[in-house]
Design a protein around this motif. Structure first.
Motif, short mmCIF file in Angstrom:
data_model
loop_
_atom_site.label_atom_id
_atom_site.label_comp_id
_atom_site.label_asym_id
_atom_site.label_seq_id
_atom_site.Cartn_x
_atom_site.Cartn_y
_atom_site.Cartn_z
N MET A 123 0.74 -1.27 -0.24
CA MET A 123 0.00 0.08 0.00
C MET A 123 0.96 1.20 0.00
SD MET A 123 -3.34 -0.72 2.14
CE MET A 123 -4.03 0.62 1.81
N PHE A 124 0.22 2.21 -0.51
CA PHE A 124 1.04 3.61 -0.63
C PHE A 124 0.18 4.74 0.11
CE2 PHE A 124 2.34 1.27 -4.08
CZ PHE A 124 3.82 1.36 -4.12
N GLU A 125 0.88 5.63 0.83
CA GLU A 125 0.38 7.05 1.08
C GLU A 125 0.59 8.06 -0.02
OE1 GLU A 125 1.96 8.95 4.57
OE2 GLU A 125 3.82 7.65 4.38
N TYR A 126 -0.38 9.01 0.06
CA TYR A 126 0.02 10.00 -1.04
C TYR A 126 -0.20 11.36 -0.57
CZ TYR A 126 -1.11 6.34 -4.40
OH TYR A 126 -0.93 5.07 -5.16
N LYS A 127 0.61 12.26 -1.13
CA LYS A 127 0.63 13.70 -0.62
C LYS A 127 0.52 14.57 -1.89
CE LYS A 127 3.85 16.73 2.10
NZ LYS A 127 5.00 16.80 2.59
N PHE A 128 -0.44 15.57 -1.87
CA PHE A 128 -0.62 16.60 -2.49
C PHE A 128 -0.30 17.95 -2.11
CE2 PHE A 128 -3.77 13.14 -2.37
CZ PHE A 128 -3.91 12.58 -3.97
N VAL A 129 0.55 18.49 -3.18
CA VAL A 129 1.01 19.87 -2.73
C VAL A 129 0.69 20.86 -3.91
CG1 VAL A 129 3.29 21.24 -2.49
CG2 VAL A 129 3.09 18.92 -1.70
N LYS A 130 -0.11 21.97 -3.41
CA LYS A 130 -0.48 22.84 -4.17
C LYS A 130 0.35 24.00 -4.28
CE LYS A 130 -4.96 25.23 -4.94
NZ LYS A 130 -6.09 25.54 -4.34
N ILE A 131 0.70 24.58 -5.78
CA ILE A 131 1.69 25.46 -5.90
C ILE A 131 0.79 26.73 -6.73
CG2 ILE A 131 3.79 26.43 -7.06
CD1 ILE A 131 4.77 23.61 -6.80
N VAL A 132 0.44 27.77 -5.88
CA VAL A 132 -0.25 28.74 -6.35
C VAL A 132 0.65 29.77 -7.15
CG1 VAL A 132 -2.04 30.55 -5.91
CG2 VAL A 132 -1.68 28.41 -4.57
N PHE A 133 -0.20 30.06 -8.40
CA PHE A 133 0.53 31.28 -9.21
C PHE A 133 0.39 32.67 -8.64
CE2 PHE A 133 0.19 28.44 -13.18
CZ PHE A 133 0.93 27.57 -12.56
N LYS A 134 1.24 33.57 -8.99
CA LYS A 134 0.94 35.08 -8.48
C LYS A 134 0.03 35.59 -9.47
CE LYS A 134 5.82 35.26 -6.73
NZ LYS A 134 7.14 35.82 -7.05
N LYS A 135 -0.98 36.43 -8.91
CA LYS A 135 -1.85 36.91 -9.55
C LYS A 135 -1.32 37.73 -10.75
CE LYS A 135 -5.36 35.53 -7.00
NZ LYS A 135 -6.36 34.51 -7.33
N ILE A 136 -0.51 38.69 -10.61
CA ILE A 136 -0.43 39.83 -11.78
C ILE A 136 0.75 39.03 -12.88
CG2 ILE A 136 0.64 41.82 -12.22
CD1 ILE A 136 -0.49 42.99 -9.66
#
Length: 65
Positions: free
Chosen positions: A1-14
């Motif tokens: 079995m595996f464990e999962y990780k989700f990493v969100k990288i947000v973009f700068k608005k301008i």
């Protein structure tokens, strides 16, 4: 079995540039035993513009028991 990780990288608005370098995030997680699986940008298809507002990096590693 595996464990999962989700990493969100947000973009700068301008500028539209990511707040973090995804390559560095992948290297850092690799050093912690995570394997990079996929980069996902759910916003690209639905935003109606050429760029999305974030990436989501998906990592996995064997479940520690």
């Amino acid at each position: 079995m595996f464990e999962y990780k989700f990493v969100k990288i947000v973009f700068k608005k301008i500028s539209g540039k990511p707040n973090e370098d995804y390559r560095e995030v992948i290297k850092s997680h690799s050093e912690q035993g995570w394997r990079f699986v996929q980069i996902f940008s759910p916003d690209f298809a639905t935003s109606g513009v050429a760029v999305g507002s974030y990436y989501e990096l998906i990592f996995e590693r064997p479940l520690q028991q």
